[in-house]
Design a protein around this motif. Structure first.
Motif, PDB file in Angstrom:
ATOM      1  N   ALA A  87     -37.381  -8.223 -28.255  1.00 25.80           N
ATOM      2  CA  ALA A  87     -37.955  -9.367 -27.281  1.00 25.80           C
ATOM      3  C   ALA A  87     -36.436  -9.922 -26.767  1.00 25.80           C
ATOM      4  O   ALA A  87     -36.530 -10.521 -25.677  1.00 25.80           O
ATOM      5  N   GLY A  88     -35.304  -9.737 -27.001  1.00 23.28           N
ATOM      6  CA  GLY A  88     -34.130 -10.229 -26.264  1.00 23.28           C
ATOM      7  C   GLY A  88     -33.683  -9.326 -24.902  1.00 23.28           C
ATOM      8  O   GLY A  88     -32.713  -9.608 -24.299  1.00 23.28           O
ATOM      9  N   LEU A  89     -34.441  -8.040 -24.663  1.00 23.18           N
ATOM     10  CA  LEU A  89     -34.112  -7.313 -23.619  1.00 23.18           C
ATOM     11  C   LEU A  89     -34.760  -7.921 -22.468  1.00 23.18           C
ATOM     12  O   LEU A  89     -35.897  -7.833 -22.285  1.00 23.18           O
ATOM     13  N   ASP A  90     -34.036  -8.288 -21.278  1.00 23.69           N
ATOM     14  CA  ASP A  90     -34.616  -8.485 -20.181  1.00 23.69           C
ATOM     15  C   ASP A  90     -34.421  -7.478 -19.038  1.00 23.69           C
ATOM     16  O   ASP A  90     -33.815  -6.405 -19.289  1.00 23.69           O
ATOM     17  N   SER A  91     -34.675  -7.985 -17.880  1.00 24.62           N
ATOM     18  CA  SER A  91     -34.675  -6.860 -16.869  1.00 24.62           C
ATOM     19  C   SER A  91     -33.293  -6.636 -16.365  1.00 24.62           C
ATOM     20  O   SER A  91     -32.909  -5.614 -16.154  1.00 24.62           O
ATOM     21  N   HIS A  92     -32.485  -7.773 -16.484  1.00 21.95           N
ATOM     22  CA  HIS A  92     -31.053  -7.457 -16.231  1.00 21.95           C
ATOM     23  C   HIS A  92     -30.486  -6.526 -17.111  1.00 21.95           C
ATOM     24  O   HIS A  92     -29.637  -5.816 -16.787  1.00 21.95           O
TER      25      HIS A  92
ATOM     26  N   ARG B  39     -48.955  -6.253 -26.206  1.00 20.85           N
ATOM     27  CA  ARG B  39     -50.662  -6.357 -26.752  1.00 20.85           C
ATOM     28  C   ARG B  39     -50.342  -6.609 -28.342  1.00 20.85           C
ATOM     29  O   ARG B  39     -51.383  -7.466 -28.818  1.00 20.85           O
ATOM     30  N   GLU B  40     -49.280  -6.405 -28.886  1.00 21.04           N
ATOM     31  CA  GLU B  40     -49.258  -6.428 -30.355  1.00 21.04           C
ATOM     32  C   GLU B  40     -48.684  -7.763 -30.843  1.00 21.04           C
ATOM     33  O   GLU B  40     -48.363  -8.052 -31.822  1.00 21.04           O
ATOM     34  N   ALA B  41     -48.142  -8.460 -29.531  1.00 21.46           N
ATOM     35  CA  ALA B  41     -47.777 -10.067 -29.771  1.00 21.46           C
ATOM     36  C   ALA B  41     -46.481  -9.818 -30.342  1.00 21.46           C
ATOM     37  O   ALA B  41     -45.786 -11.014 -30.986  1.00 21.46           O
ATOM     38  N   LEU B  42     -45.765  -8.952 -29.994  1.00 23.01           N
ATOM     39  CA  LEU B  42     -44.207  -8.725 -30.676  1.00 23.01           C
ATOM     40  C   LEU B  42     -43.290  -9.130 -29.571  1.00 23.01           C
ATOM     41  O   LEU B  42     -42.083  -9.629 -29.713  1.00 23.01           O
ATOM     42  N   VAL B  43     -43.530  -9.210 -28.420  1.00 23.51           N
ATOM     43  CA  VAL B  43     -42.854  -9.652 -27.197  1.00 23.51           C
ATOM     44  C   VAL B  43     -43.706 -10.411 -26.254  1.00 23.51           C
ATOM     45  O   VAL B  43     -45.048 -10.197 -26.274  1.00 23.51           O
ATOM     46  N   THR B  44     -43.129 -11.082 -25.251  1.00 20.58           N
ATOM     47  CA  THR B  44     -43.967 -11.852 -24.505  1.00 20.58           C
ATOM     48  C   THR B  44     -43.946 -11.508 -22.849  1.00 20.58           C
ATOM     49  O   THR B  44     -45.149 -11.550 -22.331  1.00 20.58           O
TER      50      THR B  44
END
Length: 320
Positions: free
Chosen positions: A63-68, A103-108
């Motif tokens: 969840a902490g990985l963003d596009s940057h 889909r599994e609601a593990l990330v947004t």
């Protein structure tokens, strides 16, 4: 011993359970619900475990990985020597995995949606030297009908820059030897009228005198097999490769090599990119522009060999 299939790089940090377990569930989802092949599943697993190791080193979560952060990972893959195509495959794996996590609601959200791979380096087509092609297409001493047919095919390939599928599809009525023209049907069923050179016309005329002894009655194909039917694309490829070996070619011959050579030699002599585009049947001139690079390579080679100040001489004095 090779690296175990599905594992990350051998020097990678093993990911903790909170990173590894979602990957394992995703791979199970691919195998059981999506019916993906074992090879596909292993490829996804390898790519995702490599990213998981990267996240572990930085103490990041999925969840902490963003596009940057993902762009930084792509840059790291590039520094490690991966090409554009390999990085694109990695991004495809990551994009699909994050769709699953959403889909599994593990990330947004999916950080891979806006990230693109660097463009893959475009491989330049091979080219046969003009003098070597002249030697390769010299008529062999025997007059076996199949040898005569093969030479006619290869002369026509080089003379008119045909695709191998276009060559296989040529019918008797498509060629006018008197006018030196051939009508071919290319991609998208687009027709184009092309010139046929003198050497190719001579080779075709010789072949036509022998063709009737092989062709089945009513067969429209210009080039036929021993059984009398149309020669297949695969057979043409194999016959050209065999011809090259018999003639002592310095490289493996294949139909597209003759098409590339046709385009490069024509551009070298004329400099008319638009004309070459029309002859090749390219819908977009950017496809044809690769031959300008080939032409420049030839010019650069001539320059390096000829210009008195072009060649760099090795320094003999390391202190100098």
């Amino acid at each position: 011993m090779g690296r175990r299939a599905g594992s990350a790089r051998p020097d990678a940090t093993p990911p903790p359970p909170e990173l590894a377990e979602p990957v394992a569930r995703f791979i199970e989802h691919l195998a059981s619900e999506r019916r993906q092949s074992p090879t596909t599943c292993r490829n996804y697993q390898r790519d995702l475990l490599r990213l998981a190791s990267h996240l572990t080193d930085r103490q990041w979560s999925w969840a902490g990985l963003d596009s940057h952060g993902l762009r930084g990972y792509v840059a790291e893959l590039s520094r490690q020597g991966l090409g554009g195509r390999s990085i694109a495959r990695h991004l495809s794996s990551i994009r699909r995995f994050y769709d699953y996590l959403v889909r599994e609601a593990l990330v947004t959200d999916n950080p891979a949606l806006g990230v693109r791979a660097p463009k893959a380096a475009r491989r330049l087509p091979g080219v046969v030297d003009v003098d070597q092609l002249n030697d390769l297409l010299e008529p062999p001493p025997d007059d076996d009908p199949l040898t005569v047919r093969d030479r006619a095919m290869f002369e026509l390939l080089y003379s008119s820059g045909l695709r191998v599928s276009e060559l296989a599809g040529v019918n008797l009525g498509d060629i006018d030897l008197k006018q030196g023209e051939i009508r071919v049907v290319g991609k998208g069923d687009k027709q184009r009228l092309l010139p046929v050179g003198r050497k190719a016309r001579e080779a075709l005329a010789t072949w036509l005198n022998l063709r009737t002894g092989l062709a089945r009655e009513g067969e429209p194909a210009m080039f036929v097999s021993q059984r009398g039917g149309r020669l297949s694309v695969r057979s043409i490829q194999l016959r050209l490769e065999r011809w090259g070996k018999h003639q002592g070619a310095a490289q493996r011959l294949y139909p597209h090599l003759l098409r590339h050579s046709f385009a490069s030699h024509l551009l070298e002599s004329s400099g008319d990119l638009r004309a070459v585009q029309e002859l090749l049947g390219h819908a977009d001139i950017s496809t044809t522009q690769v031959y300008t690079h080939l032409d420049f390579q030839h010019l650069a080679k001539v320059y390096d060999q000829s210009h008195p100040r072009a060649q760099r001489r090795p320094r003999t004095d390391p202190e100098g």
